[in-house]
Design a protein around this motif. Structure first.
Motif, PDB file in Angstrom:
ATOM      1  N   ASP A 186       0.864  -1.177   0.000  1.00  0.00           N
ATOM      2  CA  ASP A 186       0.000   0.000   0.000  1.00  0.00           C
ATOM      3  C   ASP A 186       0.902   1.229   0.000  1.00  0.00           C
ATOM      4  OD1 ASP A 186      -1.681   2.164   0.645  1.00  0.00           O
ATOM      5  OD2 ASP A 186      -3.045   0.851   1.748  1.00  0.00           O
TER       6      ASP A 186
ATOM      7  N   GLU B 119       0.145   4.421  -0.028  1.00  0.00           N
ATOM      8  CA  GLU B 119      -0.285   5.490   0.870  1.00  0.00           C
ATOM      9  C   GLU B 119       0.119   5.224   2.323  1.00  0.00           C
ATOM     10  OE1 GLU B 119      -4.435   6.281   0.415  1.00  0.00           O
ATOM     11  OE2 GLU B 119      -4.270   6.478  -1.752  1.00  0.00           O
TER      12      GLU B 119
ATOM     13  N   ARG C 125      -0.343  -4.887   2.846  1.00  0.00           N
ATOM     14  CA  ARG C 125      -1.742  -5.102   3.244  1.00  0.00           C
ATOM     15  C   ARG C 125      -2.273  -6.324   2.511  1.00  0.00           C
ATOM     16  NH1 ARG C 125      -3.468  -2.005   7.311  1.00  0.00           N
ATOM     17  NH2 ARG C 125      -5.533  -1.890   6.438  1.00  0.00           N
TER      18      ARG C 125
END
Length: 71
Positions: A31, A33, A38
């Motif tokens: 991920d 961000e 994840r």
């Protein structure tokens, strides 16, 4: 001494559903961000059930998983 071949299996996790515990496969993606790995939603697949309901014990594999991984 006998040599035992360790089977190459996908990543597995134990999932609790009430008094039963199941074994599922999963996939992980990075991920960007959150800057951490994840699990990908919708990519989990139940491949067995732990007999006795605990987090460890004998696993009763599904027939489909046994066909994919006969080793």
């Amino acid at each position: 001494m006998a040599v035992v071949e360790i089977p190459k299996l996908p990543p597995l996790m134990v999932v609790g559903q009430g008094k039963y515990k199941y074994v599922s496969t999963y996939k992980i993606a990075w991920d960007k961000e959150l800057k951490q790995p994840r699990r990908i939603a919708g990519q989990n697949k139940t491949v067995g059930k732990i007999i006795g309901g605990g987090v460890e014990g004998v696993i009763e594999w599904t027939d489909a998983f046994m066909e994919e991984h006969p080793e």
